[in-house]
Design a protein around this motif. Structure first.
Motif, PDB file in Angstrom:
ATOM      1  N   SER A 161       1.142   8.248  -1.596  1.00  0.00           N
ATOM      2  CA  SER A 161       0.327   7.479  -1.493  1.00  0.00           C
ATOM      3  C   SER A 161       0.111   6.657  -0.334  1.00  0.00           C
ATOM      4  O   SER A 161       0.365   7.994   0.902  1.00  0.00           O
ATOM      5  CB  SER A 161       1.897   6.261  -2.143  1.00  0.00           C
ATOM      6  OG  SER A 161       2.711   6.362  -2.702  1.00  0.00           O
ATOM      7  N   ALA A 164      -2.705   1.146   3.661  1.00  0.00           N
ATOM      8  CA  ALA A 164      -4.392   0.294   4.317  1.00  0.00           C
ATOM      9  C   ALA A 164      -4.335  -0.049   4.743  1.00  0.00           C
ATOM     10  O   ALA A 164      -3.239  -1.674   4.716  1.00  0.00           O
ATOM     11  CB  ALA A 164      -5.008   1.047   2.690  1.00  0.00           C
ATOM     12  N   SER A 170      -7.134  -0.290  -0.177  1.00  0.00           N
ATOM     13  CA  SER A 170      -6.826   0.188  -0.726  1.00  0.00           C
ATOM     14  C   SER A 170      -7.334   0.218  -2.282  1.00  0.00           C
ATOM     15  O   SER A 170      -7.553   1.737  -2.943  1.00  0.00           O
ATOM     16  CB  SER A 170      -5.255  -0.723  -1.516  1.00  0.00           C
ATOM     17  OG  SER A 170      -3.962  -0.379   0.045  1.00  0.00           O
ATOM     18  N   TYR A 173      -9.806   2.652  -1.421  1.00  0.00           N
ATOM     19  CA  TYR A 173      -9.099   4.322  -1.957  1.00  0.00           C
ATOM     20  C   TYR A 173      -9.028   4.993  -3.217  1.00  0.00           C
ATOM     21  O   TYR A 173      -9.665   6.241  -3.637  1.00  0.00           O
ATOM     22  CB  TYR A 173      -7.629   4.537  -1.126  1.00  0.00           C
ATOM     23  CG  TYR A 173      -7.562   4.294   0.284  1.00  0.00           C
ATOM     24  CD1 TYR A 173      -8.157   5.823   1.053  1.00  0.00           C
ATOM     25  CD2 TYR A 173      -7.240   3.702   1.553  1.00  0.00           C
ATOM     26  CE1 TYR A 173      -8.281   5.732   2.177  1.00  0.00           C
ATOM     27  CE2 TYR A 173      -7.754   4.055   2.290  1.00  0.00           C
ATOM     28  CZ  TYR A 173      -7.852   4.791   3.171  1.00  0.00           C
ATOM     29  OH  TYR A 173      -7.723   5.573   4.747  1.00  0.00           O
ATOM     30  N   THR A 317      -2.634  -0.502  -7.045  1.00  0.00           N
ATOM     31  CA  THR A 317      -3.101  -1.048  -5.314  1.00  0.00           C
ATOM     32  C   THR A 317      -1.655  -2.249  -6.073  1.00  0.00           C
ATOM     33  O   THR A 317      -1.987  -2.803  -6.223  1.00  0.00           O
ATOM     34  CB  THR A 317      -3.999  -1.744  -5.003  1.00  0.00           C
ATOM     35  OG1 THR A 317      -5.460  -0.871  -4.625  1.00  0.00           O
ATOM     36  CG2 THR A 317      -4.276  -2.509  -3.989  1.00  0.00           C
ATOM     37  N   ASN A 319       0.133  -5.231  -2.428  1.00  0.00           N
ATOM     38  CA  ASN A 319       0.629  -5.337  -1.751  1.00  0.00           C
ATOM     39  C   ASN A 319       2.046  -6.241  -0.549  1.00  0.00           C
ATOM     40  O   ASN A 319       2.064  -7.424  -1.850  1.00  0.00           O
ATOM     41  CB  ASN A 319      -0.607  -6.560  -1.105  1.00  0.00           C
ATOM     42  CG  ASN A 319      -1.524  -6.238  -1.260  1.00  0.00           C
ATOM     43  OD1 ASN A 319      -1.896  -4.831  -1.115  1.00  0.00           O
ATOM     44  ND2 ASN A 319      -2.821  -6.766  -0.780  1.00  0.00           N
ATOM     45  N   SER A 331      -0.036  -3.129   3.001  1.00  0.00           N
ATOM     46  CA  SER A 331      -1.214  -2.934   2.161  1.00  0.00           C
ATOM     47  C   SER A 331      -0.522  -1.628   1.607  1.00  0.00           C
ATOM     48  O   SER A 331      -0.895  -0.735   2.168  1.00  0.00           O
ATOM     49  CB  SER A 331      -2.264  -3.412   1.514  1.00  0.00           C
ATOM     50  OG  SER A 331      -3.226  -3.109   0.821  1.00  0.00           O
ATOM     51  N   THR A 332      -0.248  -1.466   0.430  1.00  0.00           N
ATOM     52  CA  THR A 332       0.510   0.488  -0.111  1.00  0.00           C
ATOM     53  C   THR A 332      -1.148   0.464  -1.392  1.00  0.00           C
ATOM     54  O   THR A 332      -1.555  -0.485  -2.243  1.00  0.00           O
ATOM     55  CB  THR A 332       1.234   0.036  -0.489  1.00  0.00           C
ATOM     56  OG1 THR A 332       1.378  -0.404  -1.947  1.00  0.00           O
ATOM     57  CG2 THR A 332       2.442  -0.346   0.576  1.00  0.00           C
ATOM     58  N   ILE A 333      -1.334   2.385  -1.698  1.00  0.00           N
ATOM     59  CA  ILE A 333      -2.049   2.320  -2.452  1.00  0.00           C
ATOM     60  C   ILE A 333      -1.447   3.506  -2.658  1.00  0.00           C
ATOM     61  O   ILE A 333      -0.958   4.213  -1.884  1.00  0.00           O
ATOM     62  CB  ILE A 333      -3.649   3.236  -2.398  1.00  0.00           C
ATOM     63  CG1 ILE A 333      -4.923   3.469  -3.443  1.00  0.00           C
ATOM     64  CG2 ILE A 333      -3.396   3.782  -1.388  1.00  0.00           C
ATOM     65  CD1 ILE A 333      -4.595   2.824  -4.525  1.00  0.00           C
TER      66      ILE A 333
END
Length: 510
Positions: A161, A164, A170, A173, A317, A319, A331-333
């Protein structure tokens, strides 16, 4: 209390100084530096108090040309005094929209979580980048722990992970990783490595950033196929498979499907298990854009009602700055397969990512991303998670959904004044306000057109008054309608009642 720029006075001596008279330029200026920063903190604390005061306006609205006259926005040749800087800070917050106010229902990210805010203050003070362990050791380890926890909640064992700068990046990516997984030579050879035209698929209700991937990455938006949705905003999965097969017959290569868990307007959740089955049959990467709805993964009640099958995705994704209430941006991916991020994006810049460092270089995250410099978005989330615990986040998600259902009940109880467009799956509540002249008239297309015309008028009135902010928009089936968002932990049933009552007050005569 309202922010009054004239009430924050420095001592006469300090007021006349400039930034050059503070640390670090003037090493003996510890007292003056503390006085200046303490006054800034006073302004911030007064703003926090004002944000949580329901008697305060949500905004003090002025049109752009009027606002320019109210503000001194010039960038001078010579630095202004510290007193002027203090007044600049106060004036800025005086005219800023209070997005943490309990009567702000306008955006997906609402509220002002104080622990997350404290984390952002510390982050700004630490002022470090996130590309290597050597300059951000504590934050890198925090990021590793929190992101691992989030992947476990998705339902994966392992993976990778990154944080971003927003859900749009995200999603980008995810697209890049999907293309790299299917065609690893693309990184070096570009489009010449492709045997045919790549095609991606997403719902016609998805966030525009998914289609933007096709533009930014060279597919062309014509090769981002928009799959029709039903009247609730969910992707029609039979149409997805039909369109995939149609493109295959054209000799194209379907490679990427983006499902949505929480659409921006209606808050709809696509059927992830059905989409996963189709992706499996046609060898497509399955991405879930849960930027909005991802917070419901923390709720045992709603996770399986809304996002069953999310663990079958290749990427997600999510957030935290939306339903979880972390401060912007956060925000995460997430990827099911470890190593893809690094393999896809690694450029091995020798001045940053040396392989002979004294520590384990797997903790250097900078080569996983396309940015190089990366803001520290983890500490505010880590601190917030520590403050609530996973159980506290679950209670928060359930409470937000409970409030949305309360609003639905109140709209139904006032069906002469309000028309509920559909039963919401998330905290987006879509409705029309019915003014006096249109009550009792059969609901048809002509009436909807009239109701659509009054939405911008009511929105204009609420902004001029400063009492409330609720968004409106059209979609491909309807003219303008209101879409309220309840993602702030500050909101109560009384605030929901105020929202509906205020819209009635502002629009009854239309």
């Amino acid at each position: 209390m309202s922010i009054n720029p004239n009430q924050y006075k420095l001592s006469d001596r300090t007021a006349r100084l400039t930034a050059q008279d503070l640390l670090p330029t003037t090493v003996s200026a510890g007292t003056e530096t503390r006085e200046f920063l303490q006054k800034v903190i006073d302004i911030l604390l007064d703003y926090v108090k004002a944000v949580n005061d329901r008697n305060e306006k949500v905004l003090d609205f002025h049109h752009p040309e009027d606002m320019k006259r109210l503000l001194d926005l010039e960038v001078p040749d010579r630095g202004v005094t510290l007193q002027q800087l203090i007044e600049d800070c106060a004036v800025t917050l005086k005219y800023q929209v209070k997005t943490g106010h309990p009567h702000f229902f306008n955006q997906l990210s609402c509220g002002l979580d104080l622990i997350s805010m404290a984390g952002e203050w510390l982050t700004a003070t630490a002022n470090t980048n996130m590309f290597t362990y050597e300059i951000a050791p504590v934050f890198i380890l925090m990021e590793n722990v929190v992101l691992t926890k989030m992947r476990e909640i998705i339902g994966w064992n392992g993976g990778d992970s990154i944080l971003a700068p927003g859900g749009s990046i995200s999603n980008l990516y995810a697209f890049l990783a999907a293309r790299h997984k299917m065609f690893p030579n693309f990184k070096e050879k570009g489009s010449s490595s492709l045997p045919s035209q790549l095609v991606m698929f997403t719902s016609d209700q998805s966030h525009y950033s998914v289609k933007s991937c096709a533009s930014v990455c060279g597919l062309g938006t014509d090769n981002c196929v928009m799959v029709p949705s039903d009247d609730r905003g969910k992707m029609i999965t039979k149409e997805l498979e039909r369109l995939i097969m149609e493109r295959k017959k054209m000799g194209h290569i379907p490679f990427f499907v983006s499902a949505t868990s929480g659409t921006t307007v209606l808050g709809a959740f696509d059927n992830l298990n059905e989409i996963a089955d189709i992706c499996q049959r046609h060898n497509c990467w399955m991405h879930v854009d849960a930027a909005w709805g991802g917070g419901l993964l923390l709720s045992r009640k709603y996770r399986y009602l809304r996002m069953a099958g999310v663990e079958r995705a290749d990427s997600v994704t999510w957030n935290p700055h939306k339903l979880m209430g972390a401060l912007l941006q956060c925000s995460t991916i997430h990827f099911k397969e470890d190593g893809l991020l690094l393999s896809c994006n690694q450029m091995s810049a020798e001045y940053l990512f040396m392989t002979d460092k004294q520590y384990d270089i797997q903790y250097d995250t900078g080569d996983k991303v396309i940015q190089c410099g990366r803001h520290n978005d983890i500490f505010k989330l880590w601190l917030q998670w520590r403050s609530k615990g996973t159980e506290g986040f679950e209670q928060q998600q359930d409470r937000l959904m409970e409030l949305a259902q309360y609003q639905v009940r109140r709209i139904k109880e006032q069906s002469d004044k309000f028309h509920l467009i559909l039963e919401p799956e998330c905290v987006n509540v879509s409705f029309w306000y019915i003014p006096k002249r249109l009550r009792g008239i059969p609901h048809d297309r002509q009436k909807e057109m009239e109701l659509g015309k009054i939405c911008p008028i009511i929105k204009g009135r609420m902004m001029q008054k400063g009492s409330l902010m609720v968004g409106y928009q059209p979609d491909d089936r309807r003219p303008n309608f209101f879409r309220s968002i309840i993602s702030s932990a500050a909101v109560t049933e009384k605030d929901v009642d105020f929202m509906l009552d205020e819209i009635h007050r502002l629009g009854d005569d239309l």
